[in-house]
Design an enzyme around this catalytic site. Structure first.
Site, PDB file in Angstrom:
ATOM      1  N   SER B  48      -5.433  45.548  -3.016  1.00  0.00           N
ATOM      2  CA  SER B  48      -4.160  45.009  -2.539  1.00  0.00           C
ATOM      3  C   SER B  48      -3.006  45.604  -3.338  1.00  0.00           C
ATOM      4  CB  SER B  48      -4.145  43.488  -2.666  1.00  0.00           C
ATOM      5  OG  SER B  48      -5.124  42.927  -1.833  1.00  0.00           O
ATOM      6  N   ASN B  49      -3.209  45.776  -4.641  1.00  0.00           N
ATOM      7  CA  ASN B  49      -2.181  46.415  -5.444  1.00  0.00           C
ATOM      8  C   ASN B  49      -2.072  47.900  -5.135  1.00  0.00           C
ATOM      9  OD1 ASN B  49      -0.981  44.441  -7.371  1.00  0.00           O
ATOM     10  ND2 ASN B  49      -3.150  44.028  -7.693  1.00  0.00           N
ATOM     11  N   LYS B 167     -15.439  39.940  -5.902  1.00  0.00           N
ATOM     12  CA  LYS B 167     -14.153  39.757  -6.578  1.00  0.00           C
ATOM     13  C   LYS B 167     -13.454  38.609  -5.882  1.00  0.00           C
ATOM     14  CE  LYS B 167      -9.531  41.524  -7.330  1.00  0.00           C
ATOM     15  NZ  LYS B 167      -8.490  42.498  -6.962  1.00  0.00           N
ATOM     16  N   SER B 169     -10.095  36.400  -5.781  1.00  0.00           N
ATOM     17  CA  SER B 169      -8.709  36.286  -6.239  1.00  0.00           C
ATOM     18  C   SER B 169      -8.113  34.924  -5.946  1.00  0.00           C
ATOM     19  CB  SER B 169      -7.851  37.374  -5.574  1.00  0.00           C
ATOM     20  OG  SER B 169      -8.306  38.640  -5.952  1.00  0.00           O
ATOM     21  N   GLY B 192     -10.501  37.775  -9.982  1.00  0.00           N
ATOM     22  CA  GLY B 192      -9.556  38.624  -9.268  1.00  0.00           C
ATOM     23  C   GLY B 192      -8.155  38.557  -9.834  1.00  0.00           C
TER      24      GLY B 192
END
Lengths: 302, 302, 302, 302
Positions: B48-49, B167, B169, B192
């Protein structure tokens, strides 16, 4: 940029795939041809029902090309072109214009929900509208995006000469009333679902882009015609009957149900792309019952 | 498919763009080289980053290629490859394997929320895992997807030999405890977000994929080392200090804040893709203050 | 207002009703007496598990009186006293003090969600704390209220000499870390559910108010003792085992499941107030299986 | 239980408090008397705008008594009587009948959201309707309860001879269409907000319980009269103008805004109960502007 009139009914055409899951352009064309026996104002290609997000870049363009071949002149082709970035959206909007789309229906980015401030959304739509040779329609779809454009943001977005309308699938008719009341008189609001077509018309919507119009175009057109004629009682009665079948092929069971119904009614439905699952046998039976009860049984003339 | 150990800290690297908004491969490599002075277990590219959803098909592959050139052998490269269709996800997962990724981190489809039943989600992950030459990691990201994978679904998904971890988040540590307790002992859970690294470790997570590790790798590694050493008091104190800066570059101000912080600290941040907006001046000042107060000020050694 | 130490484990006692649905004070006392064989720090009376919102004004006071008769000196009685208005909350808080409660646990108003701004919430807690002779504990319970107090608001509320702690049932451990890190050192955070007791302790919580402590007090106490002793591995293993039974008597099946489990284990559970429904036969069997698998089978000594 | 006709417009009267925050029965009566110069079908006492949840048991009864003294025969008094338990709801419903209420408007329990299954909700309404001497109206208010009654549940609840209607404040007009189409012809649906009065009428609603009717009764009545007369264009224009002022005194600024507007227009508004905050100066000015722009400025005749 001359005016474009969105008055009337538009089916958001499902994108056809063959049994191997590949794009099936022939069936896109054939579905359009059959639906064209009804006085529909146009078609939306690559909406949520068109599985836009399931297609590769190349397939998106191919689907638009196939549709344009079948959609006759005088019938509008709206193209769903919204992506997560302004850049991708402009690219697809231009491809849509090149293939002959009459307008772009643009869903806003929604992945980075927290960053999609009114400022970002207005910037997005205005950038796309600036770069687009064809008019732009705003698309609000809370059930899929997890966001809901509010009236002040829509009104700010609407304040651009190349942004001509809104499809709202959220069903908040009070908001639609506010938008139709406060936006310029040439900003056109379309109901995004047959479940609230009549109430949307009552507050000033000019028509609808309706999944149900793929399988019950006659009934959708009738609601609108009865409303225009002032026969509200008959319009209401038909509207009430359409809520259940519409719910079945939208919120409740979605695109696989819409495609299954199309298969039943003499159109091509075919499979949806994975991982969306085909309907369970029991759901198919329930759906058949709901369509029958609503009088959506005779099939489209061939 | 031999085992892969995910123990440790992974930065989810932002994807670098130049001032014109084009992919900036040189900076992807340069950021990785600088971060490699820390004993990080690996990198996540295209999370996402990493603005996965903002990239064209071609750019996704180019970003992976650039990263692999810079990530040394022995340091893992995880590649974000999840799309809305099984087909697209398998395509990108194979491309990732081809470019040398060690594992694929796969976000589930989420656009058709109502259709993403446990059955569809399990089918999705198992199809991708079957088709993938590299191990698959499940990725749960409620803030962006508007969905939250629950423990029973995750446990069912985990029941595949090529699915090696999760993961998460979402920050629901009770769920992580349930997954670490009930999944096979070789199923590895990664926090996450640095906001709950220590509590996640306390219930059996093996490490984290942490936006904050791009700008405070030392502190992230320290929390983990202190925890392993049994110095919980020091770990807690550091964890508490990291919550605010972590929140600032994740939920609160997101990728633009992370990139701005990288710019301040001697890495390359650069712009995000539109329509995500650059930080306001006032936000920049607030962010600088938060980083300073948390001791994230000295910059990374160059 | 001398200090009060909240270190340790508190069961939030269900309120007992007889078969006619009337308050059953004798069973409130008897349950407390049995649970007092464990070194519990205290009890919460009239929490969410205590069906506060189901009681008349008079019954609330009667329940507190019954509890205080049975809770021995040296064991704390916390009283849930939050209502929708400041006025009602102050009234019940004073009644609680009069009956001998050691502290008031105050859920914030939540009916007028849109009006419960940080300013209103801070005003509410400070007015109650000003008017209260006993210390006040903030109570955050998103699953029931549909609101989630954030860290900045909690920290502002905490800034009052008569507000001594927070019970957070939301499970956002990152937020708890921020609160324990930034509030004064005498502000005490309690986990609101056994599902995240260990991770909460890891970031500085001092204990928990745990539905599960009504039926598995030994295990809840053990998690805490193992944590304090530094035996994280054993603590984690026990924590992991408690997630499923805890989920069963909280989020999944709620108060009726907790009461049913109490009935099975030699305490008095009895009915819940209507319209909450009794467990279905099948659910009872599932619950029994979950408790058994988690080792919660032997009953409490009588 | 003879039929009751709910056709028309009902203001949900705010409950008046004096400056000390005590119930102000005289002003309840005086407001009703002034509003009675308009041909309103009735009043709702103790709805969400009536701050039901802010009142003590005794005050609830006192407010009903005061209202009944002022509401003339032939004008209906609806009483909000919903509580979290069936027991409390039956108690207040009987008190309402005793004070002369013509029907009870019953909000469902919502605190234990996870336990409010369709089965529990149907049991709740049917128990209350069985025990009530006056007809029962179902009340759906998602913004406050965090729950949204769906059409199948409403239809099941409606299947009781003493349940005569629904007030829906959620604004989902498609659902209203489904309910009016599928419930028995004597089940009456009322719009819960002036924001969607006209669209609700278009699908078969018989009227509305409208906060706005406290300050713009003439306009609310006009929308309905124009609709009945078939002058949809004028109805739509008036509906569009009412969306903004209606939003201001409901979702946006709530009861304090409604009371402030009443004060401006020659009725008694007065304070709301704490912790609801009075309007900020700036909000008051904005509100005054919105009312003015919508033509709600001249005040009610005295």
């Amino acid at each position: 940029m001359a005016g474009i009139s969105l008055n009337g009914i538009f089916p958001p055409l499902p994108t056809s795939f063959n049994e191997e899951g590949a794009l099936f352009q022939e069936m896109i064309r054939s579905n359009i041809e059959r639906l064209c026996q009804y006085p529909l104002t146009g078609f939306l290609i690559l909406g949520s029902n068109g599985e836009l997000v399931m297609l590769s870049e190349k397939e998106k363009v191919m689907a638009l090309e196939a549709a344009r071949e079948a959609i006759p002149e005088g019938t509008l082709m709206l193209a769903g072109t919204g992506g997560q970035s302004t850049r991708e959206t402009i690219w697809l909007t231009r491809e849509a214009a090149r293939t002959g789309a009459d307008a772009a229906m643009v869903l806003h980015p929604f992945y980075y929900k927290g960053l999609m401030t009114p400022k970002a959304l207005v910037a997005f739509y205005h950038s796309v509208a600036d770069a687009s040779e064809i008019p732009v329609i705003v698309y609000n779809m809370p059930a899929n995006t997890g966001m809901d454009l509010d009236a002040p943001t829509i009104l700010q977005i609407a304040n651009h000469p190349n942004i001509v309308g809104l499809k709202d699938s959220g069903g908040n008719v009070a908001k639609m009333a506010q938008v139709t009341g406060q936006a310029g008189s040439d900003f056109q609001v379309l109901a995004g679902s047959a479940g609230f077509l009549l109430p949307a018309l009552s507050v000033g919507a000019v028509g609808g882009i309706l999944a149900l119009a793929n399988i019950a175009p006659r009934q959708c057109l009738d609601i609108m015609e009865l409303f225009i004629r002032g026969d509200l009682k008959a319009a209401r009665s038909l509207q009430q009957r359409m809520v259940a079948p519409n719910g079945a092929v939208t919120r409740r069971w979605g695109v696989p149900a819409l495609k299954y119904a199309m298969d039943q009614l003499g159109l091509y439905g075919g499979p949806t792309r994975h991982p969306v699952q085909p309907l369970e046998k029991e759901t198919k039976e329930q759906l058949t019952g709901i369509l029958k009860e609503a009088g959506i049984t005779t099939g489209l003339a061939s």
